[in-house]
Design a protein around this motif. Sequence first.
Motif, mmCIF file in Angstrom:
data_model
loop_
_atom_site.group_PDB
_atom_site.id
_atom_site.type_symbol
_atom_site.label_atom_id
_atom_site.label_comp_id
_atom_site.label_asym_id
_atom_site.label_seq_id
_atom_site.Cartn_x
_atom_site.Cartn_y
_atom_site.Cartn_z
ATOM 1 N N TYR A 1 0.831 -1.207 0.000
ATOM 2 C CA TYR A 1 0.000 0.000 0.000
ATOM 3 C C TYR A 1 0.865 1.258 0.000
ATOM 4 O O TYR A 1 0.646 2.181 -0.791
ATOM 5 N N LEU A 2 1.832 1.287 0.906
ATOM 6 C CA LEU A 2 2.674 2.476 1.017
ATOM 7 C C LEU A 2 3.430 2.749 -0.273
ATOM 8 O O LEU A 2 3.635 3.893 -0.655
ATOM 9 N N SER A 3 3.842 1.672 -0.950
ATOM 10 C CA SER A 3 4.587 1.864 -2.195
ATOM 11 C C SER A 3 3.728 2.550 -3.250
ATOM 12 O O SER A 3 4.245 3.192 -4.163
ATOM 13 N N ARG A 4 2.404 2.410 -3.132
ATOM 14 C CA ARG A 4 1.511 3.081 -4.084
ATOM 15 C C ARG A 4 1.207 4.515 -3.673
ATOM 16 O O ARG A 4 0.896 5.351 -4.513
ATOM 17 N N TYR A 5 1.256 4.813 -2.382
ATOM 18 C CA TYR A 5 0.763 6.097 -1.894
ATOM 19 C C TYR A 5 1.847 7.109 -1.536
ATOM 20 O O TYR A 5 1.633 8.303 -1.657
ATOM 21 N N THR A 6 2.978 6.653 -1.023
ATOM 22 C CA THR A 6 3.938 7.610 -0.478
ATOM 23 C C THR A 6 4.495 8.565 -1.524
ATOM 24 O O THR A 6 4.710 9.746 -1.230
ATOM 25 N N HIS A 7 4.750 8.070 -2.717
ATOM 26 C CA HIS A 7 5.386 8.912 -3.724
ATOM 27 C C HIS A 7 4.467 9.150 -4.930
ATOM 28 O O HIS A 7 4.934 9.405 -6.028
ATOM 29 N N ARG A 8 3.164 9.063 -4.702
ATOM 30 C CA ARG A 8 2.215 9.321 -5.781
ATOM 31 C C ARG A 8 2.202 10.814 -6.098
ATOM 32 O O ARG A 8 2.356 11.651 -5.220
ATOM 33 N N VAL A 9 2.003 11.128 -7.373
ATOM 34 C CA VAL A 9 1.861 12.525 -7.787
ATOM 35 C C VAL A 9 0.432 12.743 -8.259
ATOM 36 O O VAL A 9 -0.366 11.805 -8.339
ATOM 37 N N ALA A 10 0.086 13.992 -8.586
ATOM 38 C CA ALA A 10 -1.306 14.341 -8.876
ATOM 39 C C ALA A 10 -1.899 13.506 -10.004
ATOM 40 O O ALA A 10 -3.083 13.165 -9.972
ATOM 41 N N ILE A 11 -1.102 13.167 -11.008
ATOM 42 C CA ILE A 11 -1.594 12.309 -12.089
ATOM 43 C C ILE A 11 -0.426 11.500 -12.635
ATOM 44 O O ILE A 11 0.689 12.021 -12.781
ATOM 45 N N SER A 12 -0.667 10.224 -12.905
ATOM 46 C CA SER A 12 0.374 9.371 -13.475
ATOM 47 C C SER A 12 0.284 9.419 -14.996
ATOM 48 O O SER A 12 -0.777 9.717 -15.572
ATOM 49 N N ASN A 13 1.381 9.102 -15.649
ATOM 50 C CA ASN A 13 1.384 9.097 -17.110
ATOM 51 C C ASN A 13 0.395 8.092 -17.681
ATOM 52 O O ASN A 13 -0.171 8.303 -18.765
ATOM 53 N N HIS A 14 0.173 6.996 -16.977
ATOM 54 C CA HIS A 14 -0.693 5.943 -17.501
ATOM 55 C C HIS A 14 -2.168 6.351 -17.520
ATOM 56 O O HIS A 14 -2.979 5.680 -18.167
ATOM 57 N N ARG A 15 -2.527 7.442 -16.826
ATOM 58 C CA ARG A 15 -3.914 7.923 -16.861
ATOM 59 C C ARG A 15 -4.175 8.845 -18.041
ATOM 60 O O ARG A 15 -5.321 9.133 -18.360
ATOM 61 N N LEU A 16 -3.118 9.317 -18.692
ATOM 62 C CA LEU A 16 -3.275 10.238 -19.819
ATOM 63 C C LEU A 16 -3.709 9.479 -21.067
ATOM 64 O O LEU A 16 -3.217 8.386 -21.350
ATOM 65 N N PHE B 1 -8.017 12.443 -19.927
ATOM 66 C CA PHE B 1 -7.404 11.512 -18.990
ATOM 67 C C PHE B 1 -8.476 10.735 -18.240
ATOM 68 O O PHE B 1 -9.638 11.159 -18.148
ATOM 69 N N ARG B 2 -8.069 9.583 -17.703
ATOM 70 C CA ARG B 2 -8.994 8.756 -16.932
ATOM 71 C C ARG B 2 -9.072 9.249 -15.493
ATOM 72 O O ARG B 2 -8.059 9.667 -14.924
ATOM 73 N N TRP B 3 -10.266 9.174 -14.903
ATOM 74 C CA TRP B 3 -10.441 9.545 -13.516
ATOM 75 C C TRP B 3 -11.532 8.680 -12.900
ATOM 76 O O TRP B 3 -12.284 8.014 -13.612
ATOM 77 N N ASP C 1 -19.308 1.073 -12.415
ATOM 78 C CA ASP C 1 -17.998 1.497 -12.910
ATOM 79 C C ASP C 1 -17.776 2.975 -12.609
ATOM 80 O O ASP C 1 -18.494 3.851 -13.106
ATOM 81 N N ARG C 2 -16.766 3.266 -11.806
ATOM 82 C CA ARG C 2 -16.439 4.659 -11.479
ATOM 83 C C ARG C 2 -15.522 5.292 -12.520
ATOM 84 O O ARG C 2 -15.349 6.496 -12.535
ATOM 85 N N GLN C 3 -14.892 4.464 -13.355
ATOM 86 C CA GLN C 3 -13.926 4.989 -14.318
ATOM 87 C C GLN C 3 -14.621 5.834 -15.378
ATOM 88 O O GLN C 3 -15.571 5.402 -16.014
ATOM 89 N N LYS C 4 -14.123 7.053 -15.563
ATOM 90 C CA LYS C 4 -14.647 7.942 -16.587
ATOM 91 C C LYS C 4 -13.471 8.615 -17.304
ATOM 92 O O LYS C 4 -12.323 8.521 -16.862
ATOM 93 N N VAL C 5 -13.793 9.291 -18.390
ATOM 94 C CA VAL C 5 -12.791 10.071 -19.118
ATOM 95 C C VAL C 5 -13.156 11.540 -18.987
ATOM 96 O O VAL C 5 -14.301 11.922 -19.228
ATOM 97 N N MET C 6 -12.196 12.350 -18.585
ATOM 98 C CA MET C 6 -12.406 13.791 -18.460
ATOM 99 C C MET C 6 -11.574 14.515 -19.505
ATOM 100 O O MET C 6 -10.434 14.143 -19.769
ATOM 101 N N ARG C 7 -12.159 15.537 -20.096
ATOM 102 C CA ARG C 7 -11.441 16.394 -21.040
ATOM 103 C C ARG C 7 -11.371 17.794 -20.453
ATOM 104 O O ARG C 7 -12.402 18.400 -20.147
ATOM 105 N N LEU C 8 -10.160 18.300 -20.291
ATOM 106 C CA LEU C 8 -9.949 19.645 -19.790
ATOM 107 C C LEU C 8 -9.237 20.474 -20.849
ATOM 108 O O LEU C 8 -8.382 19.951 -21.582
ATOM 109 N N GLU C 9 -9.579 21.747 -20.928
ATOM 110 C CA GLU C 9 -8.824 22.660 -21.781
ATOM 111 C C GLU C 9 -7.361 22.579 -21.368
ATOM 112 O O GLU C 9 -7.042 22.499 -20.178
ATOM 113 N N THR C 10 -6.458 22.562 -22.323
ATOM 114 C CA THR C 10 -5.055 22.260 -22.041
ATOM 115 C C THR C 10 -4.461 23.193 -20.998
ATOM 116 O O THR C 10 -3.744 22.751 -20.083
ATOM 117 N N GLY C 11 -4.747 24.466 -21.087
ATOM 118 C CA GLY C 11 -4.247 25.407 -20.086
ATOM 119 C C GLY C 11 -4.790 25.110 -18.702
ATOM 120 O O GLY C 11 -4.075 25.241 -17.695
#
Length: 398
Positions: free
Chosen positions: A258-273, A283-285, A294-304
């Motif tokens: 568990y800790l290996s997944r949480y301690t050094h997590r950042v706001a978004i991983s490359n694999h979600r893009l 990206f997936r959220w 199913d909670r998995q969805k795709v979100m589209r945000l303006e790039t900025g």
Amino acid sequence: MPGRPGLELADIFRRHGPAWRRANAGHVSLTQLKVMSAIEACRTEVLGGHVAACGKCGHRHIAYNSCKNRHCPKCQGPAARDWMAARAEDLLPVEYFHEVFTLPAEIAQIAYWNKKAVYSLLFRASAETVATIAADPRHLGARVGMTSVLHTWGSALTHHPHVHMIVPGGGLSPDGTKWIACRPGFFLPVRGLSRLFRRLFLEGLAVLHKVGALQFFGDLKNLAQAGAFATYLAPLRKTEWVIYAKPPFGGPEAVLAYLSRYTHRVAISNHRLISADAAAVAFRWKDYRIKHGDRQKVMRLETGEFIRRFLIHVLPDGFHRIRHYGLLASAARKATIARIRRLLGEAPQDPDPQESAEVIPLTLREPCPCCGGAMRIIEIFRRGQKPPSRAPPREQAA
């Protein structure tokens, strides 16, 4: 090993970061600009690297240096492995519990402009809450220890400050002569934790306001006045603050996983893009409002807006997002853990002979991808230098 993601945060920053920086000049902190630059340069010839060769089959490859920035998605895997190797010796043969302390949205708005002060208060108040209730003889009557990890984001990159706390299921008696275990499957009452955390946090926030340690902007500008601030906080003294207690882990190994997944997590991983262009990033959220299905969805945000949301999670310089309290505080952690192990009747751990073996200088941790032999560094090229052309490039942390 998983393959390289088709799209990376670094790609988005390289392609669209310059225009975003120009459009937002004067509104981006130096720390945020440094994070962007580090991620853009990570594992490219900008940072230099080395040529590694296998002593068995002669395979060679180029490995570019990593930026080692704590907000970089590519650098956190190796950092997490090193941190977990150091923490493995601290684990005890007891149940471990996971508590999550979340700030209400109204407080998160204040934290947005006062990250260092409010995040530090979140750490202190949550740790003091657990220590106080655990010390109460009506509950555990023991001194406990905890490891706290700060996350500031929700799955959609929104500002959502909360602390994940991992706590051994028990503690030392007040005189330190015995280990007091909690009830199987139950650590501390969530309602009591919630109410004490609410009181301690609001008291601490009032102190910060009184000494002028908080700043207010935009719609919250009037909160600089003591009366308006007290009125703003009044409803929060009556609402239930969210403290989430997860079921206990299956054992020390599960804690490490568990800790290996949480301690050094950042706001978004490359694999979600999923995709990115000048108009939008997809990206997936996870939509946690959905209780079933199913909670998995795709979100589209303006790039900025995507870049802005990522950068609001950049921590202040020097701010520690992983902290240890109580029995696990760094000053006396090793001696305390050794004493607890003796009280639990666990034999002292022998050092791993592989860990104590002499490390050959300039030998890489990763084996040869062709034959598994040891890879040695045979040539180093510095920042900005072109790598030798005789070896194929390989994106790898150095």
